[in-house]
Scaffold this motif. Structure first.
Motif: not given
Length: 369
Positions: A330-355
């Motif tokens: 959750a803490e990481d996602l809060v930081g991502h929201l601050r960075e990406w809000w208004g720039r995209t509607d979705v994120w890709v979730v990656s695990s070991d370099g794979e979506p």
């Protein structure tokens, strides 16, 4: 790169362990007010008593600075980035990088301030008792000791926003494994102290057969008006943190599968169905996510045309780098929201370099608010 905090406005006095030392203009106002109060305590307010009162006020704020500097030094000793030491109207605060903090680091950093004031106060008391200085300098020295002991005693009280409240939070957190529980207990401690300050100003004189002093009542109400809102804000934050427990990129995402940019819609539908995914992440030639396709959109293409339809017709583009990790909490996602809000509607979730999924920012915001 960690996001740099916004700088506090005020007068800069240099740096300590990399932290900016800031004095807000309101501090100067409080210095004048305290100088007048201290001066009037002698029974006569004139230039001489005002200068003496101002000296006592400066000593008090110097003690506050040493208190905050000790927080900064403790945080830095644990390898934390310290951003600011700020002196304000009502005291001061120290800002440092508290990401992934542990109960031990939180408790020791909080204790450092009152401990510094206690040590300074005891040393000055010993010097004063030994008669190192006499007359007015001796009185000022004794006041410096008293001010530090008072700061230590007040700040160790077990309630937010005092340092003792943060220690209590850390202890409960360590015992229960739940930080929001510790914050909730410390916040209620702050509320009890706020109410107790007013009760003390009224009840103690009455129990001794005296009328409560107007000055003491006003100051207790003023202090309570600072402590109660701060404790209430901490209580609300504890509730927010409690709701965020267990929230992560994986728990919020829709399952997705990565597909090359040069396949057809039919290939996407078949691949997604084979793994039970609701989304497909379109990978550019270098393997970086470049867009996403929902299965509803892919299935809206007539079946007889899917094998001949390229992905350009059904792909929603993504800005480069709009990727979060499956391990992000959750803490990481809060930081991502601050960075990406208004720039995209979705994120890709990656695990070991794979979506492995697609996470909508609106879903994250609703889960984290």
């Amino acid at each position: 790169m960690p996001q740099q905090p916004r700088q506090t406005r005020g007068f800069s006095l240099g740096t300590l362990v990399g932290a900016r030392i800031i004095v807000q203009p309101s501090t100067l106002v409080m210095l004048v007010i305290l100088a007048a109060i201290f001066a009037s305590g002698s029974g006569t307010l004139n230039s001489r008593t005002f200068i003496l009162g101002l000296s006592l006020a400066v000593i008090l704020f110097a003690s506050v600075f040493l208190h905050e500097a000790s927080h900064a030094l403790a945080a830095r000793a644990f390898g934390r980035r310290v951003d600011e030491i700020v002196l304000t109207l009502w005291g001061g605060h120290t800002s440092f990088d508290a990401r992934d903090i542990t109960p031990k680091v939180a408790a020791v950093t909080a204790l450092a301030g009152p401990a510094a004031n206690l040590v300074i106060g005891v040393v000055i008391y010993v010097l004063s008792d030994a008669g190192v200085l006499g007359g007015l300098p001796g009185q000022i020295l004794a006041w410096a000791g008293y001010a530090n002991l008072l700061l230590a005693a007040f700040n160790i009280l077990p309630g937010v926003p005092m340092d003792g409240g943060h220690v209590l939070e850390a202890v409960v957190w360590a015992l229960t494994g739940r930080r929001h529980t510790g914050l909730k207990v410390a916040a209620w401690g702050g509320r009890v102290i706020a109410a107790g300050v007013v009760l003390w100003a009224v009840a103690v004189p009455l129990l001794n057969g005296r009328t409560p002093d107007t000055f003491s009542i006003v100051w207790s109400l003023l202090l309570a008006s600072i402590l109660w809102p701060a404790a209430s804000a901490a209580l609300r934050h504890s509730q927010t943190v409690g709701r965020r427990v267990g929230v992560s990129a994986v728990t919020l995402m829709d399952a997705a599968v990565g597909v090359p940019f040069d396949v057809t819609v039919a290939d996407v539908v078949a691949t997604a169905r084979s793994v039970g995914a609701n989304e497909a992440v379109v990978l550019a030639a270098d393997g970086v996510p470049a867009g996403h396709i929902t299965m509803d959109v892919a299935l809206s293409v007539p079946e007889e045309r899917r094998a001949s339809t390229g992905l350009q017709a059904v792909t929603t583009p993504l800005p480069r780098g709009a990727v979060v990790q499956a391990t992000d909490d959750a803490e990481d996602l809060v930081g991502h929201l601050r960075e990406w809000w208004g720039r995209t509607d979705v994120w890709v979730v990656s695990s070991d370099g794979e979506p492995v999924g697609v996470l909508r920012l609106l879903d994250a915001m609703n889960a984290l608010r």
